[in-house]
Design an enzyme around this catalytic site. Structure first.
Site, PDB file in Angstrom:
ATOM      1  CB  SER A  94      20.688   5.608 -12.778  1.00  0.00           C
ATOM      2  OG  SER A  94      20.396   5.858 -14.147  1.00  0.00           O
ATOM      3  CE1 TYR A 124      24.931   1.824 -13.915  1.00  0.00           C
ATOM      4  CE2 TYR A 124      23.065   2.757 -15.100  1.00  0.00           C
ATOM      5  CZ  TYR A 124      24.139   2.911 -14.244  1.00  0.00           C
ATOM      6  OH  TYR A 124      24.422   4.145 -13.701  1.00  0.00           O
TER       7      TYR A 124
HETATM    8  N1  LIG Z   1      27.576   9.508 -15.504  1.00  0.00           N
HETATM    9  C1  LIG Z   1      26.311   9.170 -15.699  1.00  0.00           C
HETATM   10  O1  LIG Z   1      25.734   9.411 -16.791  1.00  0.00           O
HETATM   11  C2  LIG Z   1      25.531   8.524 -14.583  1.00  0.00           C
HETATM   12  C3  LIG Z   1      24.121   8.484 -14.696  1.00  0.00           C
HETATM   13  C4  LIG Z   1      23.398   7.882 -13.681  1.00  0.00           C
HETATM   14  C5  LIG Z   1      24.045   7.371 -12.569  1.00  0.00           C
HETATM   15  N2  LIG Z   1      25.415   7.418 -12.491  1.00  0.00           N
HETATM   16  C6  LIG Z   1      26.048   6.825 -11.307  1.00  0.00           C
HETATM   17  O2  LIG Z   1      26.945   7.746 -10.743  1.00  0.00           O
HETATM   18  C7  LIG Z   1      27.907   7.070  -9.953  1.00  0.00           C
HETATM   19  C8  LIG Z   1      29.290   7.641 -10.220  1.00  0.00           C
HETATM   20  O3  LIG Z   1      29.668   7.353 -11.550  1.00  0.00           O
HETATM   21  P1  LIG Z   1      30.358   8.431 -12.501  1.00  0.00           P
HETATM   22  O4  LIG Z   1      29.396   8.746 -13.581  1.00  0.00           O
HETATM   23  O5  LIG Z   1      30.934   9.546 -11.714  1.00  0.00           O
HETATM   24  O6  LIG Z   1      31.491   7.516 -13.173  1.00  0.00           O
HETATM   25  P2  LIG Z   1      33.071   7.486 -13.048  1.00  0.00           P
HETATM   26  O7  LIG Z   1      33.673   8.789 -13.387  1.00  0.00           O
HETATM   27  O8  LIG Z   1      33.473   6.285 -13.830  1.00  0.00           O
HETATM   28  O9  LIG Z   1      33.307   7.235 -11.501  1.00  0.00           O
HETATM   29  C9  LIG Z   1      33.124   5.971 -10.908  1.00  0.00           C
HETATM   30  C10 LIG Z   1      33.844   5.981  -9.567  1.00  0.00           C
HETATM   31  O10 LIG Z   1      33.649   4.704  -8.967  1.00  0.00           O
HETATM   32  C11 LIG Z   1      34.914   4.167  -8.618  1.00  0.00           C
HETATM   33  N3  LIG Z   1      34.901   2.725  -8.775  1.00  0.00           N
HETATM   34  C12 LIG Z   1      34.643   2.011  -9.902  1.00  0.00           C
HETATM   35  N4  LIG Z   1      34.810   0.705  -9.665  1.00  0.00           N
HETATM   36  C13 LIG Z   1      35.178   0.601  -8.352  1.00  0.00           C
HETATM   37  C14 LIG Z   1      35.503  -0.491  -7.513  1.00  0.00           C
HETATM   38  N5  LIG Z   1      35.498  -1.753  -7.984  1.00  0.00           N
HETATM   39  N6  LIG Z   1      35.840  -0.247  -6.229  1.00  0.00           N
HETATM   40  C15 LIG Z   1      35.861   1.022  -5.764  1.00  0.00           C
HETATM   41  N7  LIG Z   1      35.564   2.093  -6.502  1.00  0.00           N
HETATM   42  C16 LIG Z   1      35.240   1.878  -7.790  1.00  0.00           C
HETATM   43  C17 LIG Z   1      35.901   4.784  -9.596  1.00  0.00           C
HETATM   44  O11 LIG Z   1      37.201   4.878  -9.034  1.00  0.00           O
HETATM   45  P3  LIG Z   1      38.436   3.886  -9.272  1.00  0.00           P
HETATM   46  O12 LIG Z   1      38.456   3.505 -10.708  1.00  0.00           O
HETATM   47  O13 LIG Z   1      39.611   4.695  -8.819  1.00  0.00           O
HETATM   48  O14 LIG Z   1      38.173   2.733  -8.357  1.00  0.00           O
HETATM   49  C18 LIG Z   1      35.336   6.199  -9.724  1.00  0.00           C
HETATM   50  O15 LIG Z   1      35.803   6.997  -8.669  1.00  0.00           O
HETATM   51  C19 LIG Z   1      27.755   5.584 -10.322  1.00  0.00           C
HETATM   52  O16 LIG Z   1      27.070   4.915  -9.279  1.00  0.00           O
HETATM   53  C20 LIG Z   1      26.901   5.607 -11.573  1.00  0.00           C
HETATM   54  O17 LIG Z   1      26.143   4.420 -11.726  1.00  0.00           O
HETATM   55  C21 LIG Z   1      26.164   7.995 -13.458  1.00  0.00           C
END
Ligand SMILES: NC(=O)c1ccc[n+]([C@@H]2O[C@H](COP(=O)([O-])OP(=O)(O)OC[C@H]3O[C@@H](n4cnc5c(N)ncnc54)[C@H](OP(=O)(O)O)[C@@H]3O)[C@@H](O)[C@H]2O)c1
Length: 259
Positions: A137, A150
């Site tokens: 991030s 975080y």
């Molecule tokens: N969106 C942003 O603004 C942003 C910015 C910077 C970095 N990121 C990073 O991007 C990555 C993806 O996040 P996203 O934004 O796409 O969010 P998201 O839509 O909430 O996706 C998160 C994914 O992680 C899985 N997950 C969550 N808890 C889990 C667990 N305990 N075991 C296995 N899988 C789990 C969820 O699936 P299930 O619930 O089905 O398990 C989902 O597929 C993360 O590492 C996040 O920190 C996001």
């Protein structure tokens, strides 16, 4: 045909990586907790691209369930690309954070990607080929902007990527750290936040497409929203100037008196 294993493939960034890597012809292993969503995505991608897709339901914060993914990474068919994407946020201050919730976040954002990379690296080094994509991030570089742990978890992911790349890139293994800024996914709502209050949100398809351009260029660090790469290069240059002062057996002059 190569195979990519994507954690957190049931929504957001991971689901778009699955779509894009399927369109490139990679077989997939999709990992998350939501089996229904993974199965629906798997059948859609099999039909659309004629690839094979395995689904592993696993809560990566549970050591036994994590172990099933570690075993898959060590077995055949070999995994050519690991996308360490699953992650979550924790809204709120460090002082008010519940220790159990912090521990769960550390398991998901820090321990799981570390052990997953560790499980796949031997095979990749033996073949002299393979890629590890770690989703960090921009908060890794902007910790003051976000309270709680975080940002620190994402700084760990960036640092691990950089040190791992230094260790394995000359041996044929490519490591990429992707640093998204605000991206439209479920992460905010899952953490009890509200994405409508976040400015300048990037669409998730644009984020992943840009990250894949960085992947194809074999960038170590890809920061999709930063307009000029020169800004990152200047940051790295400043880091190397600072580091040139680390090899010193004596404290700097300014620390030799107490005033
Ligand atoms: N969106 C942003 O603004 C942003 C910015 C910077 C970095 N990121 C990073 O991007 C990555 C993806 O996040 P996203 O934004 O796409 O969010 P998201 O839509 O909430 O996706 C998160 C994914 O992680 C899985 N997950 C969550 N808890 C889990 C667990 N305990 N075991 C296995 N899988 C789990 C969820 O699936 P299930 O619930 O089905 O398990 C989902 O597929 C993360 O590492 C996040 O920190 C996001």
């Amino acid at each position: 045909m190569s195979t990519a294993l994507i954690t957190g493939a049931s929504s957001g960034i991971g689901a778009i990586y699955a779509r894009r890597l399927a369109a490139r012809g990679h077989d997939l292993v999709l990992v998350a907790r939501a089996t229904d969503r993974l199965n629906a995505l798997a059948s859609e991608l099999c039909d659309a691209h004629g690839i094979s897709v395995e689904v592993i339901t696993a809560d990566l914060t549970d050591s036994i369930q994590l172990d099933s993914v570690l075993k898959r990474l060590r077995s055949a068919p070999v995994i050519d690309i690991l996308v360490n994407n699953a992650g979550a946020a924790l809204v709120g201050d460090f002082a008010s954070a519940e220790p159990d919730k912090m521990q769960t976040l550390l398991r998901l954002n820090v321990i799981a990607p570390t052990l997953l990379a560790s499980a796949v690296i031997d095979n990749m080094l033996a073949r002299g080929n393979g890629s590890i994509i770690n989703i960090a991030s921009v908060l890794a570089l902007l910790p003051e902007y976000s309270h709680g742990i975080y940002a620190a978890t994402k700084a760990y992911v960036l640092t691990l990527s950089q040190s791992l790349a230094a260790e394995v890139s000359a041996k044929g293994v490519y490591v990429q750290a992707v640093l998204p800024a605000a991206t439209r996914t479920e992460i905010y709502e899952r953490a009890g936040g509200d994405i409508s209050k976040v400015p300048d949100v990037m669409e998730v398809e644009a984020l992943v497409d840009a990250a894949l351009v960085g992947f194809d260029r074999r960038e170590l660090v890809t920061i999709p929203p930063v307009p000029e790469v020169a800004a990152w290069e200047a940051f790295e240059q400043a880091r190397s100037v600072l580091a040139s002062g680390f090899s010193n057996s004596e404290p700097a002059e300014r620390y030799r008196s107490s005033v």
